[in-house]
Design an enzyme around this catalytic site. Structure first.
Site, short mmCIF file in Angstrom:
data_model
loop_
_atom_site.label_atom_id
_atom_site.label_comp_id
_atom_site.label_asym_id
_atom_site.label_seq_id
_atom_site.Cartn_x
_atom_site.Cartn_y
_atom_site.Cartn_z
N ARG A 189 0.82 -1.21 0.00
CA ARG A 189 0.00 0.00 0.00
C ARG A 189 0.86 1.26 0.00
NH1 ARG A 189 -3.01 -3.52 3.72
NH2 ARG A 189 -1.19 -3.19 5.02
N ILE A 190 1.90 1.29 0.86
CA ILE A 190 2.69 2.53 0.99
C ILE A 190 3.56 2.72 -0.25
CG2 ILE A 190 4.41 3.76 2.38
CD1 ILE A 190 3.23 2.25 4.86
N THR A 200 11.69 4.46 5.24
CA THR A 200 10.59 4.70 6.19
C THR A 200 9.96 3.37 6.60
OG1 THR A 200 9.11 4.99 4.29
CG2 THR A 200 9.92 7.00 5.35
N SER A 201 10.68 2.25 6.37
CA SER A 201 10.08 0.93 6.67
C SER A 201 10.47 0.50 8.08
CB SER A 201 10.48 -0.09 5.60
OG SER A 201 11.88 -0.31 5.59
N ARG A 202 11.54 -0.26 8.19
CA ARG A 202 12.08 -0.63 9.51
C ARG A 202 13.60 -0.56 9.42
NH1 ARG A 202 7.88 0.39 11.41
NH2 ARG A 202 6.49 -0.93 12.63
N GLU A 205 16.61 1.50 17.61
CA GLU A 205 15.97 2.74 18.09
C GLU A 205 15.83 2.74 19.60
OE1 GLU A 205 12.28 3.12 15.90
OE2 GLU A 205 13.35 2.95 14.01
N HIS A 262 11.60 8.41 13.66
CA HIS A 262 10.47 7.48 13.44
C HIS A 262 9.12 8.22 13.54
CE1 HIS A 262 9.35 2.94 13.61
NE2 HIS A 262 8.46 3.63 12.94
C1 GLV Z 1 5.09 2.61 12.25
O1 GLV Z 1 6.25 2.44 12.08
C2 GLV Z 1 4.09 1.64 11.94
O2 GLV Z 1 4.42 0.47 11.68
O3 GLV Z 1 2.90 1.99 11.96
#
Ligand code: GLV
Length: 330
Positions: free
Chosen positions: A160-161, A240-242, A271, A289
């Site tokens: 989706r992202i 922006t994932s992990r 983190e 994050h």
């Molecule tokens: C944030 O990192 C999420 O997984 O919603």
């Protein structure tokens, strides 16, 4: 219903109040209204008499924790990611796990693009330069960066992202490559103007590589020294994932040596620690994050998690069930 008859849940950390109000009307809530959360051993004690928990990505649920909680029926994570929970262990114990997809897709995609542009156009460096009083005059070569428009974006992961980032990239007239375990349906490829390529091709041809995969054993260190070495010297990595999808030490080395041009990061391997190598680099934009952190989206995530836990405890299929095999379709 008197509180004594309602199922008991724990909310591990501060949530938006709308979600707490929703929960308190329906279940008995122990609310740990703090940003810190309980240390792991205390968390366990507070969970022993609970049927449900509304958790955050900083709360860890390994098999051993779930094994010590025979009453627990549902873990409702306020995040789309659920790598903080051992899903096979939850499924084996018939613990429902839910997440908060969709409500954060556009907000997270906006932020991936924000990092891409901020890194390419050196926004953070420019801000620091101005505030430190160094700005004397307009200069032809002052803080020149890279264009995003008409250049090539490589999306690693087209969920989706990833797709929402592709929609934004179309507005910038970018060529869009993607790599995923399986290719997208051809109507999606056509609609978004996407080319499915191997990871190696994506790394070699992209000016921007943006990561949108979940953290799984197969995606841990998907981007390491070898992959960074395949990227262009002018390329920018966005994550922006992990954090653990990237070998952070290898990335710091690649940025320091000029192996790649820059990185825009929202997530890190340990983190809230950040590799010290990254902290001194001017070509890394480092966010704590916050990709889904708009007030609207975070409120929706909290409400969604509240609905998920209540559905599960009222015997209905939670709308965002991760281990769907626990709820066979009729
Ligand atoms: C944030 O990192 C999420 O997984 O919603």
């Amino acid at each position: 219903m008197p509180n004594s008859m309602k199922p008991k849940i724990l909310v591990t950390k501060h949530l938006y109040p709308e979600a707490i109000d929703f929960l308190r009307e329906r279940v008995e809530v122990e609310y740990h209204d703090s940003d810190e959360g309980y240390p792991p051993d205390e968390l366990l004690d507070h969970l022993r008499d609970k049927l449900g928990v509304v958790s955050q990505l900083t709360d860890k649920f390994p098999a051993a924790v779930m094994g010590a909680l025979p009453n627990l029926k549902v873990i409702s994570n306020v995040a789309v990611g659920f790598d903080n929970i051992d899903i096979p262990a939850a499924t084996a114990r018939k613990i429902l796990v839910t997440n908060t997809p969709e409500v954060l897709t556009d907000t997270t995609a906006d932020f991936a693009f924000t990092l891409l542009l901020a890194t390419a156009r050196r926004v953070v460096e420019g801000d620091a330069y101005l505030r430190s009083g160094q700005w004397r005059q307009w200069r032809i070569d002052l803080l020149c960066g890279y264009d995003a428009h008409h250049r090539t974006l490589g999306l690693v992961g087209l969920g989706r992202i990833g797709q929402a980032v592709a929609r934004r990239a179309r507005g910038f007239s970018m060529r869009i490559l993607y790599y995923d375990a399986i290719s997208a349906p051809s109507h999606v490829e056509r609609e978004l103007g996407l080319e499915f390529v191997s990871l190696d091709t994506l790394l070699a041809e992209s000016d921007f590589v943006s990561l949108h995969v979940p953290l799984l054993p197969e995606t841990r260190h998907l981007i390491g020294a070898e992959q960074l070495a395949r990227m262009k010297k002018t390329a920018i990595l966005v994550n922006t994932s992990r954090g653990p999808v990237v070998d952070e030490a290898a990335l710091a080395a690649a940025l320091a040596s000029g192996q790649i041009a820059g990185a825009g990061l929202d997530v890190y391997e340990r983190e809230p620690e950040v590799d010290p190598g990254l902290l001194g680099l001017h070509n890394a934009v480092l966010a704590p994050h916050i990709a889904s952190a708009s007030i609207d989206t975070r409120t929706k995530m909290c409400l969604m998690a509240a609905e998920n836990v209540v559905s599960a405890l009222e015997g209905r299929r939670p709308p965002n069930l991760v281990n769907a095999e626990l709820w066979p379709q009729a």
